[in-house]
Design an enzyme around this catalytic site. Structure first.
Site, PDB file in Angstrom:
ATOM      1  N   GLU A 195       0.636  -1.327   0.099  1.00  0.00           N
ATOM      2  CA  GLU A 195       0.098  -0.050  -0.078  1.00  0.00           C
ATOM      3  C   GLU A 195       0.909   1.239   0.088  1.00  0.00           C
ATOM      4  OE1 GLU A 195      -2.744  -0.604   3.430  1.00  0.00           O
ATOM      5  OE2 GLU A 195      -4.406  -1.017   1.859  1.00  0.00           O
ATOM      6  N   GLU A 278      -6.245  -7.299  -1.890  1.00  0.00           N
ATOM      7  CA  GLU A 278      -6.683  -7.256  -0.549  1.00  0.00           C
ATOM      8  C   GLU A 278      -8.172  -7.095  -0.483  1.00  0.00           C
ATOM      9  OE1 GLU A 278      -4.745  -5.632   2.766  1.00  0.00           O
ATOM     10  OE2 GLU A 278      -2.845  -5.989   1.867  1.00  0.00           O
TER      11      GLU A 278
HETATM   12  C1  GAL Z   1      -4.542  -3.007   4.686  1.00  0.00           C
HETATM   13  C2  GAL Z   1      -2.862  -3.471   4.727  1.00  0.00           C
HETATM   14  C3  GAL Z   1      -2.695  -4.661   5.480  1.00  0.00           C
HETATM   15  C4  GAL Z   1      -3.663  -4.709   6.824  1.00  0.00           C
HETATM   16  C5  GAL Z   1      -5.066  -4.233   6.593  1.00  0.00           C
HETATM   17  C6  GAL Z   1      -6.048  -4.233   7.583  1.00  0.00           C
HETATM   18  O1  GAL Z   1      -4.474  -1.806   4.327  1.00  0.00           O
HETATM   19  O2  GAL Z   1      -2.319  -3.705   3.597  1.00  0.00           O
HETATM   20  O3  GAL Z   1      -1.375  -4.948   5.974  1.00  0.00           O
HETATM   21  O4  GAL Z   1      -3.218  -3.646   7.652  1.00  0.00           O
HETATM   22  O5  GAL Z   1      -5.139  -3.174   5.893  1.00  0.00           O
HETATM   23  O6  GAL Z   1      -6.024  -5.422   8.508  1.00  0.00           O
END
Ligand code: GAL
Length: 953
Positions: A195, A278
């Site tokens: 990110e 994600e």
């Molecule tokens: C995303 C991030 C992950 C984790 C997730 C929330 O934005 O890439 O590492 O923090 O949020 O659980």
């Protein structure tokens, strides 16, 4: 109806003994160590592996959150059994690097084993090595020692890049040897950073540096990102850009309120597959939060049903869910905001059990695996619905003409039940479906249906179905298809046949009508109906289930074709070994199972032969062994030992570090000098003690009190202050405390104020502002009524080199941790009998320990945990060690966590276990450590039966 009852109703065992002779051949699974070369490519539709379009159905898993390598296959196999073909895995730099330049990939950190386990389970890997990972892990994955380096993290600062490269060299070497392209494993993609949204020239230079480094280190798989629209083109661009989406956010306290689904179609980049790197698979929960049961409710099976299918309808062909198995932020790995559990409300719970979402993921995953035309689709004209609250999002495969219709509420947050008809234009003409009078297509509240039309599989032609297809396979000489819908809803399926076939309803209530285009079946989804249709070029066996019935339908693919099993808790694997079909899996108390396989002369289950009888439907009826009951011993015979000698005035702190620094690596400005931040003195985890000395004699003006500012990180922080062994008070929920020194406590000569602090974890560095270097420990210490330097300080915290097997996060700096009491409790005479719940009212630190021999059934996977129960109003904190592993941080007055899953291996289900609990009581109210007991999260017959953890290096 129990699972067996409805299956029994469905499958009537005949007494035909199994005699089918199988041709002798050996299963041709890839030899473990012979590297093969494979090609991974992509286009605007999908990823292709050796030219074959592949839907990436992936779940996130973090090995550093499951410190038991023997259980890694369990997670990968559970993923595979749910139709996942990929795991997305973060690698945490700090977990492998206790000190600058020092790396450990042994024992619970053995990544070669991890990646071999993924390969052996048939799981591809998207490797995400950072260097920064975020992930709600201490410092976002940066090592603890980076808190001592005032570098500009996540930037082209050469001092930072040098350190990042140190890690990349180490991790890339391992990942390279497990690549599908040219290694021995199944790594198919490599994510660069995490990110990272800094598209400035500096940000691009940083990304480009990491990419060049990966390539120089032998990374040959596609480079991917989760940087949303950043780094799509230009310097630093990755090969395939991915999206991170958490549409419901992270507040689980209102689990039935939904926010709408994003339209991912708007985020499709030219020439690349649409990839959600994600997508929300659960949520994290803060200290004092509503608890993970609520997160599982917010991101439940219905969320998966509506949102994941919506992504499919938007054209996504690569979806990763964060998390699929969350696990445990054991030791001091959690960030200050979060407690130990990282269950995440995920499909596989922290205790490795199935959430209802697991079965929804499985229904969709099986569909994506079986229906390959989904990997190449374009949007098409939607069908017409006679209910204005519903819409159709439609796609079509340009080569096969297969249509996909996602029928859903126009408003993705709606929960009304809708009954409609859908008009489709198909090769055979226009249909308003369902056709059967008095029946409807039902959208049952929060539900979307991904319907197939104009679909041909082998000898089967499905013109349309208002049921969803779970899977379809050629098994032996016939096709077997599984259709499903919500219990009690109507279903209608039109199958294309040139001539009227013979229909035999083997189980359930299904009516058939021969019409112009073929055979129309009408039914209600109820249990598991079975229909055998003969007359096409191959017989077709239709299994029509309600959602519940699909839960125990398992598919595995072997070198001799697919195998379908109905029954068992879990089918982990199937492969042929000569004529024997070797199955592995987990069994629960319902021991009936039915197997659809090609020809097998023998069937084994976890290595043991099973007797089988052939049923009318052509299945083999099997009886699996049942698990034995688990009886957990109560935890008693506790002993106790006091654990804060640092409180005493005459405690010898001569070897402690003297606080003498005037500069800091922190981004926090010291309130007073010398600098008292724990990290600056090399103390990075858990508790740090401070002892301030001041002299009282004539000629000195002694302080009459002390004002302190202490930063623990977040609302679970605390600190406690004593003067010459007398309790002065504790501060919780604030950073500030003022303490006066009563004159009756003052002695002539040396006086000592002892301060117990805690570092609840370092901040992530999301914004690249050095937040991981936010101060921990005393920020300012202002003597009252005396000069600023009237008190001189020494401090002592965690000793980094303790317990290398358990690594840098396991121990903090309590006296008993510095001496490793959880591993080496020392002289039994120092431990005095104790009973729980404890009734102490003395503030301070007390350790409790007991041993518990366990003799749980062998050949069984029992998931255990520890539970602490307290009446409300208890003010203490506890750290739970099992056989030396710190598996839980408990804050009695904040919660919400009371149950701490302990992975087998850490706990030995077949041996003796030492449970050690360090209790820090913060006030004088009565009541210390509460009731502690073992809990059983589930126990199944299983090939997974783990006792111990392999030794480290
Ligand atoms: C995303 C991030 C992950 C984790 C997730 C929330 O934005 O890439 O590492 O923090 O949020 O659980």
């Amino acid at each position: 109806m129990t699972r067996t009852q409805w299956i029994k109703a469905a499958l009537i065992a005949s007494s035909l003994a199994l005699t089918a002779a199988a041709p002798a051949s050996t299963d041709t699974r890839a030899a473990a160590s012979a590297p093969k070369t494979h090609r991974i490519t992509f286009d605007k539709y999908s990823f292709l592996i050796d030219g074959k379009r592949t839907y990436i159905w992936s779940g996130e898993f973090h090995p550093y959150r499951l410190p038991s390598p023997g259980l890694w296959p369990d997670i990968f196999q559970k993923m595979k059994a749910a139709g996942f073909n990929t795991a997305s895995i973060y690698f945490s730099w700090g977990y492998h690097s206790p000190r600058d330049g020092q790396y450990d990939f042994s024992g619970v950190r053995d990544l070669d084993k991890l990646l071999d386990d993924a390969r052996d389970a048939g799981i591809y890997v998207i490797a995400r090595p950072g260097p920064y990972i975020n992930a709600e892990v201490d410092s976002g994955g940066f090592p603890l020692w980076l808190t001592e380096k005032p570098v500009r993290n996540r930037s082209p600062d050469p001092a930072y890049l040098k350190l990042a490269d140190q890690w990349m060299t180490q991790i890339d070497r391992i990942l390279a040897r497990h690549q599908l392209t040219d290694g021995r494993g199944t790594v198919i993609a490599y994510q660069v950073e995490n990110e990272y949204y800094n598209g400035s020239p500096a940000g691009r230079a940083y990304m480009q540096h990491l990419e060049d480094k990966a390539r120089a280190d032998g990374i040959t798989v596609p480079l991917v990102g989760n940087h949303n629209a950043t780094f799509v083109t230009g310097k630093g661009a990755v090969d395939v850009s991915g999206w991170d989406y958490y549409p419901q956010g992270f507040d689980c306290s209102h689990p039935s309120q939904w926010k709408p689904a994003p339209d991912m179609a708007a985020h499709h980049f030219a020439g690349e597959p649409l990839f959600t790197a994600e997508f929300q698979g659960g949520a994290f929960d803060p200290w004092g939060g509503p608890g993970y049961a609520k997160c599982a409710q917010l991101i439940n099976d219905r969320f998966a049903n509506v949102f994941y299918k919506e992504n499919i309808a938007a054209g996504a062909t690569a979806q990763n869910f964060y998390m699929l198995y969350g696990g445990t932020s054991w030791g001091w790995q959690a960030i200050p905001q979060n407690y130990t559990s990282y269950d995440y409300g995920a499909a596989i719970t922290e205790g490795r059990q199935f959430d209802p979402k697991y079965y929804e993921d499985k229904r969709i995953g099986y569909f994506l695996h079986a229906v390959t035309p989904i990997t190449k689709t374009n949007p098409m004209q939607p069908g017409r619905l006679d209910d204005p609250r519903l819409i159709d999002r439609a796609r079509i495969n340009p080569d096969t003409g297969t249509q996909f219709h996602l029928v859903r509420h126009g408003d993705t947050t709606a929960s009304s039940v809708e009954q409609a008809h859908l008009t489709l234009s198909l090769k055979e003409g226009r249909f308003s479906i369902p056709q059967q009078a008095g029946t409807t297509l039902t959208i049952d509240g929060r539900e979307s249906k991904l319907l197939l039309a104009d679909y041909t599989f082998d000898a089967t032609r499905m013109i349309y179905s208002t049921s969803e297809l779970m899977t379809i396979a050629t098994i032996g000489s016939r096709d077997v298809a599984v259709l499903y819908g919500r219990h009690g809803t109507d279903g209608e399926t039109l199958l294309g046949f040139a001539a009227r076939p013979k229909v035999t309803v083997l189980a359930g209530h299904v009516t058939s009508h021969w019409e112009q285009h073929g055979l129309r079946l009408d039914y209600r989804h109820d249990g598991l109906a079975q229909v055998l249709i003969e007359g096409g070029s191959k017989p077709l066996l239709l299994l029509i289930g309600d959602n519940r019935a699909t839960q125990s339908i398992w598919r595995q693919d072997t070198s001799r074709g697919p195998v379908l099993m109905i029954g068992s808790h879990l089918l982990r694997s199937a492969h042929y070994d000569d004529g024997t079909l070797a199955l592995t899996g987990d069994g629960d108390s319902d021991t009936h199972a039915w197997l659809f396989a090609g020809d097998a002369s023998r069937v084994t289950w976890n290595g043991r032969p099973l007797s089988a009888t052939r049923t009318a439907s052509g299945a083999l009826a099997l009886t699996l062994p049942a698990p034995r009951p688990v009886v957990l011993p109560t935890l008693d015979h506790w002993t106790r030992r006091t654990g804060a000698p640092e409180i005493a005035r005459n405690f010898d702190d001569a070897h402690w570090k003297i606080a003498n620094r005037t500069t800091t690596s922190s981004v926090t400005k010291p309130g007073t000098l010398p600098v008292l931040f724990a990290d600056d003195y090399g103390f990075h985890t858990g508790n740090t003690w401070y002892r301030g000395h001041f002299t009282v004699n004539t000629g000195h003006v002694a302080p009459t009190g002390l004002k302190l500012k202490v930063m623990s990180g977040g609302k679970a922080g605390a600190f406690t202050v004593w003067l010459n062994g007398h309790f002065l008070g504790s501060v919780t929920g604030s950073e500030l405390g003022a303490f006066s020194f009563p004159s009756r406590m003052i002695v002539p000569g040396d006086n000592v104020v002892s301060v117990l602090t805690v570092d609840m974890g370092h901040e992530e560095d999301y914004d690249s502002t050095g937040e991981n270097r936010t101060a921990r420990g005393i920020v300012s210490a202002e003597p009252v009524g005396a000069t600023a330097n009237a008190i001189t300080w020494r401090l002592q915290g965690a000793i980094v080199d303790e317990s290398p097997l358990r690594g840098p996060y396991n121990f903090g700096g309590l006296y008993g941790e510095r001496r490793e009491w959880p591993i080496k409790p020392g002289n039994p005479a120092d431990w005095h009998p104790a009973t729980l719940p404890a009734d102490t009212s003395t503030p301070g630190v007390t350790w409790y320990r007991t041993s518990v021999p366990l003799d749980l059934p062998k050949g069984q996977d029992t998931s255990l945990g520890l539970q602490i129960k307290d009446p409300p109003g208890r003010h203490y904190r506890a750290m739970i060690f099992v056989n030396g592993w710190q598996m839980g941080n408990y804050v009695a007055d904040l919660g919400p966590q009371h149950r701490f899953p302990i992975p087998d291996g850490v706990i030995d289900p077949h041996g003796n276990n030492n449970i050690t609990i360090a209790v820090w009581k913060t006030d004088r109210t009565p009541g210390g450590l509460g009731r502690v007991s073992l809990v059983d999260f589930g126990s199944y017959t299983s090939p997974i039966d783990v006792s111990t953890i392999p030794a480290g290096k």
